[in-house]
Scaffold this active site. Structure first.
Site, PDB file in Angstrom:
ATOM      1  N   CYS A 119       0.855  -1.382   0.174  1.00  0.00           N
ATOM      2  CA  CYS A 119       0.218  -0.050   0.095  1.00  0.00           C
ATOM      3  C   CYS A 119       1.019   1.167  -0.215  1.00  0.00           C
ATOM      4  O   CYS A 119       1.973   1.269   0.135  1.00  0.00           O
ATOM      5  CB  CYS A 119      -1.049  -0.126   1.208  1.00  0.00           C
ATOM      6  SG  CYS A 119      -2.220  -1.402   0.763  1.00  0.00           S
ATOM      7  N   SER A 470      -5.866  11.711  -2.232  1.00  0.00           N
ATOM      8  CA  SER A 470      -5.960  10.260  -2.490  1.00  0.00           C
ATOM      9  C   SER A 470      -6.051   9.986  -4.129  1.00  0.00           C
ATOM     10  O   SER A 470      -6.519  10.693  -4.788  1.00  0.00           O
ATOM     11  CB  SER A 470      -7.403   9.602  -1.983  1.00  0.00           C
ATOM     12  OG  SER A 470      -7.260   8.204  -2.475  1.00  0.00           O
TER      13      SER A 470
END
Length: 555
Positions: A119, A470
């Site tokens: 991630c 994001s």
């Protein structure tokens, strides 16, 4: 071998005694010691399966004559950290990861390293460490999550985490019930892996492949696919070849490699965070790569792949279409094909046999989604050092926008205004003091942008910030404004009602304020006082540099 420093000679008898305590045999003492840097975690969905990948990597290392030792780093789930104080720790965790890898690799004399990230900040943190310690190294990620499925109306739809964030805005607008939201929530993330769209994690795993630091398939093979285990085993075997040939990260992470990674990034329409992270990795590799060069690559690279949040396609679709090798084959004329990779071959040799399997996923150069790349760096009197926008996810009508500023000094204040529907169509939301130093930690602004999308304002309202976005963000969301407000950047001078002109095609972002007025306002700015007075974030804020150079620690 470097590991001789802990196992050779009479004076190393105490060290060997400790190695024997680990179960090392006499024969293993003669072999290379390989560090398996794993980020397995039970709190991060993208990392919850990495223990199984580590087993495959270790099997591969052992089969080729190495002795693997697994060690762990921290990992932050940006989705879970989103929208509260925890997000301040996400970007700073990148530096902790790089430092911890350096520490454990140097302290234990490893001969080579295999990195297992998945991630957002773990991937660049590990790449930074690989460049810094410069031992033979290779990466294998956890792989992307599959998209979820739900029946919406009379159609089956593919969903992901960004779908849930947008649904929250739709509930706020009264267009979706809380019962429907619950359905989205329950199916959007169906299992392990990095969230299913072209968000930051998947962007960076694809770019690790484009940089040459991972084997083909690293970016796109789904987490639950058995090919991922096979890839991990081959990666463990391959690190032994890198060691035998003494091929090190700085032999791979060249200017040509960064050119290739940015070109692939533009073709994919990747996360804006990739610019921040690639700059930081280049810094560790000793490569000067100015932001203006990113625009030059974008100008010549067509946008060929459009995945969520810009479409309803997901990472599994890209994998079926041929993955990153197919994308690189399609834009091969724009790449530096002599760049070396972790296969020990050249990039050109790696992609020679690649084939595009689905043209609706990877468009031909002759028929792109857009003639230029999916990321754009903007410059102007608000952002003299640059700002970044995911132009691939911006509606055509917002590629140029002019409107009055609505200025907020925190994400929370802006979110409250959006939630209470006090934002008017045509306005430009400004969220400042959220940069690397000001936040501190440069939080992602996914909550306000998702609310705007859910309220249907993403095609009428722009948002600019010295914070981040994001990879799941869509709309005219312009981040990384540099210099940041906390460092006295021009964004700190903006006031409600100032007219902001954004022209993404011309790479411009300007406040319609005279130079004299701007200078007057800058001179009158008060001294910045950090929100945080102790702990890691306080130390981070004291030493972090501008987003324009990757928000790396300096001094």
């Amino acid at each position: 071998m470097k590991s001789d420093v802990i196992k050779r000679g009479i004076e190393r008898a105490p060290h060997r005694s400790l190695l024997r305590a680990l179960g090392c045999t006499e024969r293993e003492m003669e072999r290379p010691f390989i560090g398996i840097i794993n980020s397995y975690s039970e709190i991060v969905p993208g990392h919850m399966h990495l223990d199984s990948l580590a087993k495959a990597v270790k099997a591969g290392v052992y089969s080729e004559g190495g002795v693997p030792f697994e060690v762990n780093t921290i990992a932050v789930c940006d989705g879970i950290a989103m929208g509260h104080a925890g997000m301040r720790y996400s970007l700073p965790s990148r530096e902790l990861i790089a430092d911890s890898v350096e520490t454990v690799a140097e302290a234990h004399g490893f001969d080579a390293l295999v990195f297992i990230p998945s991630c957002d900040k773990v991937i660049p943190g590990m790449l930074m460490a690989a460049a810094r310690v410069n031992l033979p190294a290779i990466f294998v990620s956890g792989g992307p999550m599959l998209s979820g499925r739900a029946i919406i109306g009379d159609q089956m739809k593919a969903l992901d985490l960004s779908s849930v964030f947008v649904a929250v805005g739709q509930v706020a607008k009264g267009e979706m019930s809380e019962t429907q939201l619950s359905v989205f929530e329950s199916v959007a993330c169906p299992g392990c892996g990095s969230c299913a769209g072209m968000f930051t994690a998947n962007t960076m795993n694809c770019l690790t492949e484009a940089l040459g630091m991972a084997l083909p398939g690293n970016g796109t093979i789904p987490a639950v696919d058995s090919r991922r285990i096979q890839l991990a085993k081959r990666t463990g075997q391959q690190v032994m070849e890198l060691l035998a040939k003494n091929l090190r990260p700085r032999d791979i992470l060249t200017r040509e490699a960064f050119h290739n990674s940015f070109a692939v990034d533009m073709a994919l329409g990747g996360s804006t965070n990739s610019v921040l992270h690639l700059m930081a990795i280049a810094h560790e590799a000793g490569i000067d790569f100015p932001l203006a060069t990113v625009n030059q690559i974008s100008a010549s690279t067509p946008h060929l792949v459009k995945l969520s949040p810009a479409s309803e396609l997901h990472m599994e679709d890209l994998d079926l279409a041929g993955g990153i090798p197919a994308v690189m084959k399609e834009i091969g004329q724009l790449l530096k094909l002599k760049a070396r990779t972790a296969t020990t071959r050249t990039l050109g040799e790696d992609i020679a046999g690649a084939v595009v399997g689905r043209r609706e996923v990877i468009r031909p150069m002759s028929s792109p989604h857009a003639p230029t790349g999916g990321l754009t760096v903007l410059f102007g009197n608000i952002a003299p050092e640059g700002a970044v926008v995911k132009s691939a996810a911006v509606a055509a009508e917002m590629m140029e926008h002019r409107g009055p500023a609505r200025v907020f000094d925190s994400e929370e204040d802006a979110t409250e205004a959006i939630t209470h529907k006090s934002i008017k169509p045509g306005e430009v939301i400004v969220i400042r003091f959220e940069g690397p130093r000001g936040g501190p930690g440069m939080r992602e602004m996914l909550t306000p942008t998702a609310l705007l999308s859910g309220l249907g304002l993403d095609k009428e309202v722009a948002l600019i910030t010295d914070g981040r976005f994001s990879g799941a963000t869509r709309g005219a969301a312009i981040g990384h404004v540099s210099p940041e407000a906390a460092s006295g950047g021009p964004i700190a001078t903006l006031r409600d009602g100032d007219i902001i002109h954004i022209d993404i095609r011309k790479r411009k972002i300007e406040a319609e304020i005279s130079e004299a007025e701007m200078a007057k306002r800058l001179a009158a700015l008060p001294r910045f006082e950090s929100r945080v007075r102790s702990g890691y974030l306080h130390r981070y804020a004291e030493h972090v540099g501008s987003a324009s150079i990757g928000a790396v620690l300096i001094g």
